[in-house]
Design an enzyme around this catalytic site. Structure first.
Site, PDB file in Angstrom:
ATOM      1  N   ASP A 158     -29.710  19.503 -20.790  1.00 46.26           N
ATOM      2  CA  ASP A 158     -29.686  18.176 -21.426  1.00 46.26           C
ATOM      3  C   ASP A 158     -28.455  17.343 -21.052  1.00 46.26           C
ATOM      4  O   ASP A 158     -28.471  16.131 -21.185  1.00 46.26           O
ATOM      5  CB  ASP A 158     -29.868  18.266 -22.955  1.00 46.26           C
ATOM      6  N   ARG A 159     -27.401  18.003 -20.551  1.00 47.05           N
ATOM      7  CA  ARG A 159     -26.208  17.223 -20.165  1.00 47.05           C
ATOM      8  C   ARG A 159     -26.230  16.887 -18.677  1.00 47.05           C
ATOM      9  O   ARG A 159     -26.931  17.545 -17.891  1.00 47.05           O
ATOM     10  CB  ARG A 159     -24.941  18.029 -20.443  1.00 47.05           C
ATOM     11  N   ASP A 172     -26.224  21.218 -17.557  1.00 47.84           N
ATOM     12  CA  ASP A 172     -25.668  22.349 -18.301  1.00 47.84           C
ATOM     13  C   ASP A 172     -26.695  23.461 -18.532  1.00 47.84           C
ATOM     14  O   ASP A 172     -27.790  23.443 -17.975  1.00 47.84           O
ATOM     15  CB  ASP A 172     -25.090  21.870 -19.641  1.00 47.84           C
ATOM     16  N   SER A 218     -26.705  25.976 -25.251  1.00 51.81           N
ATOM     17  CA  SER A 218     -26.323  24.832 -24.436  1.00 51.81           C
ATOM     18  C   SER A 218     -25.352  25.199 -23.310  1.00 51.81           C
ATOM     19  O   SER A 218     -25.668  26.017 -22.464  1.00 51.81           O
ATOM     20  CB  SER A 218     -25.750  23.742 -25.339  1.00 51.81           C
ATOM     21  N   HIS A 219     -24.162  24.633 -23.353  1.00 55.89           N
ATOM     22  CA  HIS A 219     -23.190  24.788 -22.270  1.00 55.89           C
ATOM     23  C   HIS A 219     -22.274  26.001 -22.461  1.00 55.89           C
ATOM     24  O   HIS A 219     -21.370  26.213 -21.675  1.00 55.89           O
ATOM     25  CB  HIS A 219     -22.349  23.517 -22.197  1.00 55.89           C
ATOM     26  N   LYS A 222     -31.264  14.400 -25.146  1.00 57.45           N
ATOM     27  CA  LYS A 222     -30.624  13.892 -23.942  1.00 57.45           C
ATOM     28  C   LYS A 222     -31.219  14.649 -22.761  1.00 57.45           C
ATOM     29  O   LYS A 222     -31.758  15.743 -22.929  1.00 57.45           O
ATOM     30  CB  LYS A 222     -29.115  14.029 -24.011  1.00 57.45           C
ATOM     31  N   ASP A 229     -28.872  24.348 -20.803  1.00 56.41           N
ATOM     32  CA  ASP A 229     -30.249  24.045 -21.215  1.00 56.41           C
ATOM     33  C   ASP A 229     -30.770  22.723 -20.653  1.00 56.41           C
ATOM     34  O   ASP A 229     -31.843  22.269 -21.039  1.00 56.41           O
ATOM     35  CB  ASP A 229     -30.350  24.045 -22.746  1.00 56.41           C
TER      36      ASP A 229
END
Ligand code: G1P
Ligand code: ZN
Length: 547
Positions: free
Chosen positions: A287-288, A283, A119-120, A382, A285
């Site tokens: 999703d944010r 981010d 992710s982030h 998300k 990947d």
């Protein structure tokens, strides 16, 4: 002919089921058999008796492009072939954003997918890597499955792989790997088509043609190719709208987390009277999301509320929303919109997986978290670019600035003034002690400063669809006027513990809406620090991150 090999291994302590699959340093993943053990544990858990469930099935595979992505994909492809999958769909170059993976899993009705991402978190040889399995509905695996994967990882004694050459991941098309088919597909096309079905692309195109200016910061992560195709090619935004648009294995030494601290290039670009009208970032990947106007920051809680209030401007939601779901620590701003629309407002524990049952059951259409997560029932993750396009659709329809739209929203609904304070890297035992101390308090009726406590508890949730119960999801201290402070320990950190303190107060008076939340919330912030004895227990006088 490629031969299937069974390789002896020893159990590994994978990871207690959390919100995000298995997340470790690259060096941990690169150890012999480490990734293999986890992947075999997944296949054993979803494959049923002797793996029979897997036969004939298709798996989706891809990641955010970080260091180790391609190596891991080759390993997983060979294991999928040896375990009996009929086909694996891999994003070209190994690229697939998390929401695009969810989209493809759903569209092609596959037997779920494997997403490679931390992710982030930063990427590179000394940084983080991650892997998770998403179920056929497209969302993160629910606890029953992650528990099964974890239990399996503790007893695993062998895994299956194929002795074969690496597969070309960079050319579209289908090729054989043992008895399995590897289909390298365009990771952007299906996702872009889904976005085009939800939002008014011609209105957004007209807005760009009419002078709307934006900047999108892909932070050298996975959304670069998605944003370039959708914003610049399909919607006609000016060349250069997408910043940092080339995915890099180390994200250009950055920390691909779209917040005011890490997306500093974007924040700078949106500052000053000549700045563009609209700014957004996503981010690692994809999703944010973070949403900015010119000199204006939209909190994720407000973003969800504003998008919900304006949803019918978007063709995909023109018939209205079935309900709005938010995580417990997210502000109650979306609840006020739900009340006005006469639809249910759901309050779930932190983590996107809790929205899945509500979305599947048609009880909610939009959902979101204060941690820069917004989305809808179009996928089961998300979705950063979805939020960006939703905002563009609203901006194109209303022809007002971001700041004007948000302040008008506050005037209509009142403002849920909100802030989150993170204390990162604190001692784990001290953090546990602090939470135990809070759990032991009985505060009902107590006066704290100007506030009277209505109740305090440790949030527990019973899923209204499947009845499953989740306990200890965060300490809430709720005051009689609806203000509250919430305390949680992060479940995603990699070093020590992170205490998150969420502070919220409702302000109906429009003449006070312009105040800085740190000022407007100062008394509650002090109450929260005193209650939790943060200084005495952690040695910290100030949070490390304020959002
Ligand atoms: C954080 C966020 C949470 C989000 C999760 C995964 O988890 O707070 O809302 O679902 O990342 O992106 P935490 O570290 O707080 O457990
Ligand atoms: Zn992410």
């Amino acid at each position: 002919m490629a031969a299937v090999k069974t390789i002896a291994t020893t159990p590994f302590s994978g990871q207690k089921p959390g919100t995000s699959g298995l997340r470790k340093k690259v060096k941990v993943f690169a150890q012999p058999n480490y990734l293999e053990n986890f992947v075999q544990a997944v296949f054993d858990s979803i494959g049923g008796e002797s793996g029979g469930q897997i036969a004939g099935k298709t798996l989706v595979l891809g990641g955010d492009g970080r260091y180790h992505n391609r190596t891991a994909i080759q390993t997983i492809l060979k294991m999928a072939a040896a375990n009996g999958f009929a086909r694996v769909m891999v994003g070209r170059g190994g690229i697939l954003s998390t929401p695009a993976a969810s989209c493809v899993i759903r569209k092609y009705k596959t037997f779920g997918g494997i997403i490679l991402s931390a992710s982030h978190n930063p990427g590179g040889p000394d940084e983080d890597f991650g892997i998770k399995y998403n179920i056929p509905a497209g969302g993160p695996a629910p606890e029953a499955i992650t528990e099964a994967i974890y239990a399996r990882s503790l007893v695993i004694d062998s895994y299956k792989t194929l002795e074969a050459a690496d597969v070309d991941l960079d050319t579209l098309g289908t090729r054989a790997l043992g008895g399995m088919e590897v289909q390298v597909f365009d990771p952007v096309a299906d996702y872009a088509e889904l976005m085009e079905s939800l939002f008014d692309f011609s209105a957004i195109r007209a807005a760009f043609a009419g002078g709307l200016r934006m900047k999108f910061d892909a932070m050298h992560a996975v959304t670069g190719p998605y944003a370039t195709e959708i914003l610049e090619r399909r919607l006609g935004a000016a060349a250069g709208t997408v910043m940092n648009g080339t995915p890099l294995e180390d994200f250009g030494h950055g920390h691909p987390d779209p917040n005011l601290v890490h997306a500093h290039d974007l924040v700078e670009a949106l500052t000053g009277k000549d700045a563009p009208d609209f700014g957004a970032a996503s981010d690692g990947d994809g999703d944010r999301n973070m949403i900015l106007g010119r000199d204006f920051y939209v909190t994720p809680s407000d973003s969800l509320a504003v998008l919900a209030a304006n949803a019918t401007l978007c063709p995909g939601y023109a018939k209205g929303l079935k309900g709005i779901a938010r995580s417990m620590p997210t502000s109650a701003a979306p609840d006020r919109v739900a009340a006005k629309l006469g639809i249910p407002a759901w309050e779930t524990p932190t983590g996107w997986k809790f929205f899945g049952t509500l979305l599947d059951a048609g009880k909610a259409t939009f959902c979101g978290e204060e941690s820069f997560g917004t989305g809808s029932d179009h996928v089961r993750e998300k979705d950063g670019l979805w939020a960006v396009l939703a905002w563009l659709n609203v901006l194109a329809a209303r022809r007002q600035s971001v700041a004007d739209i948000v302040t008008a929203h506050w005037t209509e609904y009142g403002r849920n003034v909100y802030s989150r304070h993170d204390y990162e890297g604190i001692d784990s035992a001290a953090a546990e002690g602090l939470m135990e101390h809070l759990r032991g308090l009985s505060l009902k009726g107590r006066k704290l400063g100007a506030y009277t406590v209505a109740f305090n508890d440790d949030f527990a949730y019973t899923d209204p669809v499947d009845g499953s119960v989740s306990k200890k999801q965060g300490i809430r201290v709720v005051f009689e006027d609806g203000s509250r402070v919430v305390f949680r320990l992060s479940g995603t950190g990699t070093e020590g513990a992170t205490l998150r303190v969420y502070i919220e107060r409702y302000e109906p008076d429009a003449s006070k809406h312009h105040l800085d939340p740190q000022v407007a919330l100062a008394d509650l912030i002090k109450i929260a620090r005193d209650l939790a004895e943060i200084k005495a227990r952690t040695g910290r006088t100030e949070p490390t991150v304020i959002t």
